[in-house]
Every structure is written in C-alpha cells, then in structure tokens.
Design an enzyme around this catalytic site. Structure first.
Site, PDB file in Angstrom:
ATOM      1  N   ASP A 111      29.685  55.051  20.686  1.00  0.00           N
ATOM      2  CA  ASP A 111      31.155  55.004  19.689  1.00  0.00           C
ATOM      3  C   ASP A 111      32.428  54.721  20.213  1.00  0.00           C
ATOM      4  O   ASP A 111      33.199  53.742  20.035  1.00  0.00           O
ATOM      5  CB  ASP A 111      30.637  55.545  18.216  1.00  0.00           C
ATOM      6  CG  ASP A 111      30.116  54.685  16.923  1.00  0.00           C
ATOM      7  OD1 ASP A 111      29.488  55.477  16.518  1.00  0.00           O
ATOM      8  OD2 ASP A 111      30.523  54.170  17.093  1.00  0.00           O
ATOM      9  N   GLN A 147      25.857  57.117  12.205  1.00  0.00           N
ATOM     10  CA  GLN A 147      26.492  56.162  11.437  1.00  0.00           C
ATOM     11  C   GLN A 147      27.292  56.928  10.386  1.00  0.00           C
ATOM     12  O   GLN A 147      27.318  57.760   9.734  1.00  0.00           O
ATOM     13  CB  GLN A 147      25.226  55.762  10.284  1.00  0.00           C
ATOM     14  CG  GLN A 147      26.226  54.477   8.730  1.00  0.00           C
ATOM     15  CD  GLN A 147      26.147  53.256  10.189  1.00  0.00           C
ATOM     16  OE1 GLN A 147      26.179  52.980  11.280  1.00  0.00           O
ATOM     17  NE2 GLN A 147      26.755  52.405   9.255  1.00  0.00           N
ATOM     18  N   LYS A 184      21.544  46.726  13.949  1.00  0.00           N
ATOM     19  CA  LYS A 184      21.843  47.344  14.786  1.00  0.00           C
ATOM     20  C   LYS A 184      20.002  47.505  16.034  1.00  0.00           C
ATOM     21  O   LYS A 184      19.848  46.521  16.812  1.00  0.00           O
ATOM     22  CB  LYS A 184      22.482  48.613  14.883  1.00  0.00           C
ATOM     23  CG  LYS A 184      22.519  48.966  16.578  1.00  0.00           C
ATOM     24  CD  LYS A 184      23.345  50.195  16.343  1.00  0.00           C
ATOM     25  CE  LYS A 184      23.463  50.989  15.309  1.00  0.00           C
ATOM     26  NZ  LYS A 184      24.767  50.268  14.368  1.00  0.00           N
TER      27      LYS A 184
HETATM   28  N1  GUE Z   1      28.753  55.249  13.996  1.00  0.00           N
HETATM   29  C1  GUE Z   1      29.493  53.995  13.276  1.00  0.00           C
HETATM   30  N2  GUE Z   1      30.010  53.170  14.012  1.00  0.00           N
HETATM   31  C2  GUE Z   1      30.141  52.240  13.094  1.00  0.00           C
HETATM   32  O1  GUE Z   1      30.739  51.027  14.026  1.00  0.00           O
HETATM   33  C3  GUE Z   1      29.901  52.464  12.384  1.00  0.00           C
HETATM   34  C4  GUE Z   1      30.342  52.815  11.406  1.00  0.00           C
HETATM   35  N3  GUE Z   1      29.711  54.099  11.887  1.00  0.00           N
HETATM   36  N4  GUE Z   1      29.831  52.518  10.054  1.00  0.00           N
HETATM   37  C5  GUE Z   1      30.414  51.593   9.786  1.00  0.00           C
HETATM   38  C6  GUE Z   1      30.762  50.609  10.359  1.00  0.00           C
HETATM   39  C7  GUE Z   1      31.073  49.281   9.712  1.00  0.00           C
HETATM   40  N5  GUE Z   1      30.443  48.384  10.999  1.00  0.00           N
HETATM   41  C8  GUE Z   1      29.919  46.645  10.809  1.00  0.00           C
HETATM   42  C9  GUE Z   1      29.996  46.073  12.204  1.00  0.00           C
HETATM   43  C10 GUE Z   1      29.211  45.342  12.275  1.00  0.00           C
HETATM   44  C11 GUE Z   1      29.482  44.196  10.582  1.00  0.00           C
HETATM   45  C12 GUE Z   1      28.602  43.308  10.697  1.00  0.00           C
HETATM   46  O2  GUE Z   1      28.274  42.100  12.043  1.00  0.00           O
HETATM   47  N6  GUE Z   1      29.614  42.596  10.038  1.00  0.00           N
HETATM   48  C13 GUE Z   1      28.837  40.226   9.928  1.00  0.00           C
HETATM   49  C14 GUE Z   1      28.120  40.272   8.503  1.00  0.00           C
HETATM   50  C15 GUE Z   1      26.911  40.853   8.719  1.00  0.00           C
HETATM   51  C16 GUE Z   1      26.306  40.488   7.160  1.00  0.00           C
HETATM   52  O3  GUE Z   1      26.574  39.437   6.410  1.00  0.00           O
HETATM   53  O4  GUE Z   1      26.718  42.398   5.976  1.00  0.00           O
HETATM   54  C17 GUE Z   1      30.405  39.444  10.100  1.00  0.00           C
HETATM   55  O5  GUE Z   1      31.315  39.936   9.767  1.00  0.00           O
HETATM   56  O6  GUE Z   1      30.454  38.529   9.983  1.00  0.00           O
HETATM   57  C18 GUE Z   1      29.056  44.939  10.088  1.00  0.00           C
HETATM   58  C19 GUE Z   1      29.969  46.363   9.903  1.00  0.00           C
HETATM   59  C20 GUE Z   1      30.725  49.100  12.307  1.00  0.00           C
HETATM   60  N7  GUE Z   1      30.374  50.504  11.819  1.00  0.00           N
END
Ligand code: GUE
Length: 294
Positions: free
Chosen positions: A120, A97, A53
């Site tokens: 969010d 988070q 982020k």
């Molecule tokens: N208040 C809060 N808001 C959230 O939005 C929130 C949270 N807490 N806690 C955790 C989860 C998880 N989450 C992700 C978002 C994008 C990827 C992401 O970009 N994933 C990449 C992979 C990244 C990598 O390679 O590690 C993909 O799917 O291509 C992962 C995890 C948002 N979250």
C-alpha cells in the site's frame, strides 16, 4: 469537450505488462508473486475492493489470499497475523483493508507491517522514502495518478497544480509527488483543504486539479479554467441502503467540468482501476526485491 484519461484502458495495459513478467517468472520454475489481503469486518465497500483485488491477481497470474476477521477482532490478534505474514517466505506483499474498527489503532497496524511488504505504501518508512525520492513503493492511488499523467504525456513541469484534500494516502503524498524533480513532477503545488478560503481562487488558475476530498460533485465547471487537467479520485462510501452496500461518486461535477477541461478522469473508470493496477505493480516490485524468496 475534454479528452478522457481512461484509467480502465491504462490499468489493463499495466496488468498485461505484469502478466508477461509473471509468465517469465513461472517459466523459470519460480513461484508466482503472492499478495495477501486482510479484511476486518465486511462492509460493502471493503468487500468489493478486496474481491476486485482477488480478480486482478488472477488476471496477472499472482497467488492471492484473503484473510477475514470479524469486526470484533482484537488488536493483538491482528498484530499476531501481521507478524506471521511479515515472516512468511511465501508472502511478498500484503495489505490490511482500511478503515479498521475503533478498537484497533490503525497507525499501530500500519507501523507493524514490514515496509518491504507494505504494497500500500502507507508505512512511514515508505512515505519518507517517497518524500526523499528514494522510492520503493508509492501509495497505489498517487502511483496510479502519476502513471495516468505519464501514459498520456500530460505536461506537468512548471504547471500550477491544485490538490483538494490532504489525506495521508492521497492528497498529502500527491502534494509531494507533483513537486518532485522527476517526471511527472516539477509542478508548483497548492494543497487545499477544509480550512482553505475561496478554493475557487486557486482552482480557476490551476493547470491541473486533483480532487481527493470525498465530497460528491464538489468541483464545478465554473471553478476551473479552459483546458485544465482534472483528476478525480472520487469516493467509495459505505451505504448499507444501496444494493452494492456502497456508493461511488466523483468529487467532480463531470458534465460541467468536461465541457471546459482539456483532460478529465471519469468515475468509475479513472483513478479507481489505476489504484488496483498499481497495487499489482507494487506486489511484483516487492517480489523482485524480496529478501524472502530464493
Ligand atoms: N489498505 C487499503 N488500501 C486501499 O487501497 C484501500 C483501502 N485499504 N480501503 C478502501 C480504499 C478504496 N479503494 C478503492 C480502489 C479502487 C476502486 C475501484 O476500482 N473503483 C472502480 C469502481 C468499482 C465499482 O464499480 O465498484 C472505479 O472507480 O472505476 C475503489 C476503491 C482502495 N482502498
């Protein structure tokens, strides 16, 4: 073979569009939008997401701040920080988070965030507005899925849409959004979950399947119909034994589904990057509607 719904490509397009808006804001000598992330503890998954982020903010020209607390932080201390951010004229949006440690009441924390800064989209006021089509912020992951469907012109009107998983931040809002009157919506929605019997009875008829259940490779090719649209939210799970401290897995068995589907999102590179891009989108929406900056 299915066409790929390329979340990485579309997320870059969205961030480039936001960067153009930020450049205009800076030209008019106003301060850049400011996104704050509060990180409690330091599990691998949360750290990775929060770090990505910060990178996204740099890419679009936002100010970004990261506030870290030890996993032992008290609920009152966290609430104090939230109150300070709510009042700050220099902060447009912030997220806490998730998940939070057991000593903290997660609902209390979400309710304490000023809905106008709740980028969010988790606050009950924003969820209610989403359900009533009075949107301010849509939750980032559902917003990302809708945007993918829109950018690829996927027809949703009158389509059978099956959602697997009913979490408050993905499955449940998606089940409302796909049935709304605006595009992409107007689908006939079936929300399935752990008590649903014979899920494949539903998924085999579905034009669109959205998986958000956190069960790696659950959806197999023999559970979908030819040409279906498969949206895989996937799961990032803390795993202290793996090098990155977490592992990433799709809810979809990609190969067997891609052989039959019409469209499919990959994990990684699908819904994940879209979630991040839509958090940037929500932040500039908060900035433009802010009552805090002149
Ligand atoms: N208040 C809060 N808001 C959230 O939005 C929130 C949270 N807490 N806690 C955790 C989860 C998880 N989450 C992700 C978002 C994008 C990827 C992401 O970009 N994933 C990449 C992979 C990244 C990598 O390679 O590690 C993909 O799917 O291509 C992962 C995890 C948002 N979250």
């Amino acid at each position: 073979m299915a066409e790929i719904l390329d979340g990485l490509k579309v997320s870059k397009e969205i961030k480039a569009e936001i960067k153009v808006e930020v450049d205009k804001i800076l030209e008019s000598k106003r301060r850049a939008p400011h996104l704050v992330a509060i990180l409690v503890g330091n599990n691998g998954a949360s750290k990775a997401y929060v770090n990505s982020k910060v990178k996204d903010c740099e890419e679009v020209g936002f100010q970004s701040s990261l506030i870290k607390f030890p996993s032992t932080v008290s609920e009152s201390e966290l609430l104090e920080k939230i109150d300070e951010l709510n009042k700050s004229k220099a902060v447009d949006g912030f997220i806490v988070q998730l998940p939070l440690p057991d000593q903290i009441d997660q609902e209390k924390i979400i309710n304490a965030i000023d809905p106008r800064k709740d980028v969010d989209g988790f606050h009950p006021e924003n969820f209610g507005k989403m359900a009533l089509e009075m949107d301010t912020f849509l939750p980032a992951t559902p917003f990302g899925i809708l945007t993918l469907l829109e950018r690829y012109n996927i027809e949703t009107k009158g389509k059978d849409c099956v959602i697997i998983g009913r979490s408050k931040i993905v499955g449940r809002p998606m089940s409302i959004l796909m049935g709304r009157k605006d595009f992409p919506g107007n689908s006939t929605v079936t929300l399935t979950h752990s008590y649903t019997k014979d899920i494949e009875e539903y998924t085999r008829k579905a034009d669109i399947v959205i998986t958000a259940l956190g069960d790696p490779h659950f959806l197999k090719g023999d559970m979908i119909k030819e040409g279906a649209v498969i949206i895989d939210v996937g799961i990032t799970r803390v795993d202290n034994d793996s090098p990155k401290g977490y592992y990433l897995a799709g809810d979809v068995d990609f190969d067997s589904c891609a052989a039959k589907a019409g469209w499919i999102t990959p994990v990684p590179g699908g819904v994940g990057p879209m979630t991040r891009a839509m958090l940037m989108k929500n932040t500039i929406i908060a900035y433009k509607t802010s009552v805090y900056n002149d």
